[in-house]
Write an enzyme that holds these catalytic residues in place. Structure first.
Site, short mmCIF file in Angstrom:
data_model
loop_
_atom_site.label_atom_id
_atom_site.label_comp_id
_atom_site.label_asym_id
_atom_site.label_seq_id
_atom_site.Cartn_x
_atom_site.Cartn_y
_atom_site.Cartn_z
N GLU A 128 51.62 39.10 29.48
CA GLU A 128 53.02 39.28 29.06
C GLU A 128 53.74 37.95 28.92
O GLU A 128 54.73 37.85 28.21
CB GLU A 128 53.76 40.14 30.09
CG GLU A 128 53.51 41.62 29.97
CD GLU A 128 54.18 42.26 28.76
OE1 GLU A 128 55.39 42.05 28.55
OE2 GLU A 128 53.48 42.97 28.02
N TYR A 149 60.38 40.56 33.63
CA TYR A 149 59.07 40.48 34.30
C TYR A 149 58.30 39.25 33.84
O TYR A 149 57.81 38.45 34.66
CB TYR A 149 58.28 41.76 33.99
CG TYR A 149 56.82 41.72 34.39
CD1 TYR A 149 56.43 41.86 35.72
CD2 TYR A 149 55.82 41.54 33.42
CE1 TYR A 149 55.08 41.83 36.08
CE2 TYR A 149 54.48 41.51 33.77
CZ TYR A 149 54.11 41.64 35.10
OH TYR A 149 52.78 41.61 35.46
P1 NAP Z 1 50.55 47.44 41.13
O1 NAP Z 1 49.51 48.51 41.19
O2 NAP Z 1 51.91 47.77 40.61
O3 NAP Z 1 50.69 46.85 42.62
C1 NAP Z 1 51.74 46.01 42.98
C2 NAP Z 1 51.65 45.75 44.45
O4 NAP Z 1 52.71 44.86 44.82
C3 NAP Z 1 51.81 47.01 45.32
O5 NAP Z 1 50.99 46.86 46.45
C4 NAP Z 1 53.27 46.93 45.75
O6 NAP Z 1 53.54 47.61 46.94
C5 NAP Z 1 53.38 45.43 45.96
N1 NAP Z 1 54.74 44.93 45.99
C6 NAP Z 1 55.73 45.09 45.09
N2 NAP Z 1 56.84 44.45 45.47
C7 NAP Z 1 56.54 43.87 46.67
C8 NAP Z 1 57.28 43.08 47.59
N3 NAP Z 1 58.55 42.74 47.35
N4 NAP Z 1 56.66 42.64 48.72
C9 NAP Z 1 55.36 43.00 48.98
N5 NAP Z 1 54.63 43.76 48.14
C10 NAP Z 1 55.21 44.18 47.01
O7 NAP Z 1 50.03 46.20 40.29
P2 NAP Z 1 48.51 45.81 39.87
O8 NAP Z 1 48.22 46.45 38.57
O9 NAP Z 1 47.64 45.98 41.02
O10 NAP Z 1 48.70 44.26 39.55
C11 NAP Z 1 48.53 43.27 40.57
C12 NAP Z 1 49.23 42.00 40.13
O11 NAP Z 1 48.67 41.55 38.90
C13 NAP Z 1 50.72 42.14 39.87
O12 NAP Z 1 51.32 40.92 40.25
C14 NAP Z 1 50.83 42.30 38.37
O13 NAP Z 1 52.07 41.85 37.92
C15 NAP Z 1 49.69 41.41 37.92
N6 NAP Z 1 49.05 41.78 36.65
C16 NAP Z 1 48.57 43.04 36.47
C17 NAP Z 1 47.92 43.35 35.28
C18 NAP Z 1 47.38 44.72 35.02
O14 NAP Z 1 47.10 45.02 33.86
N7 NAP Z 1 47.17 45.54 36.04
C19 NAP Z 1 47.76 42.35 34.29
C20 NAP Z 1 48.24 41.08 34.54
C21 NAP Z 1 48.87 40.79 35.74
P3 NAP Z 1 53.90 49.20 46.96
O15 NAP Z 1 52.56 49.89 46.91
O16 NAP Z 1 54.62 49.36 48.22
O17 NAP Z 1 54.72 49.48 45.74
N1 GDD Z 2 54.37 52.68 30.37
C1 GDD Z 2 54.44 53.20 29.14
N2 GDD Z 2 54.82 54.49 29.00
N3 GDD Z 2 54.13 52.42 28.10
C2 GDD Z 2 54.17 52.97 26.86
C3 GDD Z 2 54.53 54.29 26.66
C4 GDD Z 2 54.89 55.10 27.77
O1 GDD Z 2 55.23 56.26 27.66
N4 GDD Z 2 54.47 54.55 25.32
C5 GDD Z 2 54.08 53.43 24.74
N5 GDD Z 2 53.90 52.46 25.66
C6 GDD Z 2 53.51 51.08 25.37
C7 GDD Z 2 54.38 50.02 26.01
O2 GDD Z 2 55.57 49.81 25.22
C8 GDD Z 2 53.43 48.82 25.97
O3 GDD Z 2 53.52 48.21 24.72
C9 GDD Z 2 52.04 49.47 26.14
O4 GDD Z 2 52.22 50.87 25.92
C10 GDD Z 2 51.44 49.27 27.51
O5 GDD Z 2 52.41 49.63 28.46
P1 GDD Z 2 52.09 49.65 30.04
O6 GDD Z 2 50.91 50.47 30.31
O7 GDD Z 2 53.37 49.98 30.74
O8 GDD Z 2 51.65 48.15 30.33
P2 GDD Z 2 52.29 46.75 29.89
O9 GDD Z 2 51.39 46.19 28.81
O10 GDD Z 2 53.72 46.86 29.58
O11 GDD Z 2 52.16 45.91 31.22
C11 GDD Z 2 50.96 45.96 32.00
O12 GDD Z 2 50.09 44.94 31.58
C12 GDD Z 2 50.60 43.62 31.79
C13 GDD Z 2 49.53 42.64 31.25
O13 GDD Z 2 49.68 42.51 29.87
C14 GDD Z 2 51.35 45.83 33.47
O14 GDD Z 2 50.21 46.05 34.26
C15 GDD Z 2 51.89 44.46 33.75
O15 GDD Z 2 52.09 44.31 35.15
C16 GDD Z 2 50.85 43.44 33.27
O16 GDD Z 2 51.32 42.14 33.52
#
Ligand code: NAP
Ligand code: GDD
Length: 330
Positions: A128, A149
């Protein structure tokens, strides 16, 4: 003696998979969980009785609490995964998001610096941060964040580089493209689509409402990505890395694939915010709903993971189909 790891965000998707991986590697794993009036540890409950798995109450926005925990645990590696990680929610809670996802890393960096620890730090960066910069996005692509974010994550990324350069600290930035799994939060689009398709198939839901169907993402499996995090941390020097599959698909294509796994062929009719997806009998199963659009859209993310491939030997083991199958089977 095994190494000691501290994971913030341990109750999230990546935290759960990373915990499993580190325990398998013989680490003592400490994690921070937030106090909540309802249960928030479901993803790691199965690890609870492991003798090397320990949870502590905490919050990354509380720098005193972080300092105390780091001083007590004395970790060899810290993985900062904690975040308000929903892009759309960050427009509704911008200040909290910037505090948790941007400023909070300072509490960790300062604790490690002031305590004089020999401790590696991983920061969970994101695709992002590139916003709508031209694809494929690589380590030379400029950051063009377009959500609170993403702005917060860019700040954390630069703070990591600043501490790496100023204090010679082992600060590792992972810029990860979207990764999903059966443990994905229910409000992210892949999980929402999988859950809804199954519920529609089973007669428990009538329709799936989505936002921007044209959004294109480079989707991988979280298991591959947490392995990459650990590999980055073992590399001899602290660096910035990208993890991605390089393969892109739209939200519309992802939805079509998921319904096809249930033998439902979706036919897309109409355009833009009036588009619907119908089955062969003409029943509308998917509808675009204005409410799921964001004030700013990131349209197309496609990562170039060449550095991780060449220097770490990292490559994804799950294809998009494997990912969907894993999510559908869960
Ligand atoms: P997630 O499932 O939303 O998990 C977020 C975690 O952060 C949860 O354990 C949440 O706790 C905790 N948290 C939120 N606010 C906090 C605070 N103030 N203090 C302590 N803990 C807090 O996210 P994820 O998908 O595992 O992603 C892990 C990391 O990678 C995040 O930083 C995300 O932004 C980054 N990231 C994710 C993706 C992806 O596609 N998944 C891609 C790029 C980067 P609760 O369970 O209590 O809510
Ligand atoms: N959540 C959601 N819900 N997204 C939707 C929907 C809906 O109903 N309809 C369309 N979308 C589109 C969003 O606008 C976005 O373009 C795409 O689907 C993916 O949305 P998300 O699954 O919410 O993920 P994200 O790409 O915005 O963010 C995730 O990936 C990032 C890495 O690129 C999160 O995991 C972020 O924490 C992470 O950094």
């Amino acid at each position: 003696m095994g190494k000691i790891a501290l994971i913030t965000g341990i109750t999230g998707q990546d935290g759960a998979y990373l915990s499993e991986l580190l325990l398998r590697k013989g680490y003592e794993v400490h994690g921070i969980k937030r106090r909540s009036s309802s249960l928030n540890t479901q993803r790691v409950d199965r690890l609870y009785d492991h003798p090397s798995f320990k949870l502590h109450y905490g919050d990354v926005t509380d720098a005193i609490n972080m300092h105390q925990l780091i001083a007590k645990i004395l970790p060899d590696e810290i993985y900062n995964l904690a975040a308000q990680s929903h892009v759309a929610v960050s427009f509704e809670m911008p200040l909290y998001t910037v505090n948790a996802d941007g400023t909070a890393i300072l509490g960790i960096l300062e604790a490690v610096r002031l305590l004089g620890l020999d401790c590696k730090i991983y920061q969970a960066g994101t695709s992002e941060m590139f916003g709508n910069a031209p694809a494929p996005q690589n380590l030379s692509t400029p950051f063009m964040p377009c959500s609170p974010y993403a702005c917060a994550k860019v700040m954390a990324h630069h703070l990591m580089i600043t501490y790496r350069q100023a204090y010679d600290m082992h600060c590792v930035n992972g810029i990860l493209f979207n990764h999903e799994s059966p443990l994905r939060g229910e409000t992210f689009v892949t999980r929402k689509i999988v859950d809804a398709a199954k519920a529609i198939y089973n007669g428990k839901q009538n329709i799936l409402k989505l936002g921007n169907l044209n959004a294109s993402r480079d989707w991988g499996h979280a298991r591959d990505y947490v392995r990459g995090m650990w590999e980055m941390m073992q590399y001899q020097t602290p660096e910035d890395w990208i993890l991605a599959t390089g393969q892109v698909c739209t939200v519309r294509e992802f939805t079509t694939k998921v319904f096809a796994k249930l033998d439902i062929k979706l036919n897309w009719v109409g355009t833009g915010r009036g588009e619907v997806g119908m089955d062969n009998s003409g029943r509308i199963l998917v509808r675009v709903d204005e409410r799921y659009y964001r004030p700013n859209e990131v349209e197309y993310l496609q990562g170039d993971p060449i550095k991780a491939y060449e220097l770490l030997g990292w490559e994804p083991q799950f294809t998009l189909d494997d990912l969907i199958n894993d999510m559908m089977d869960a």
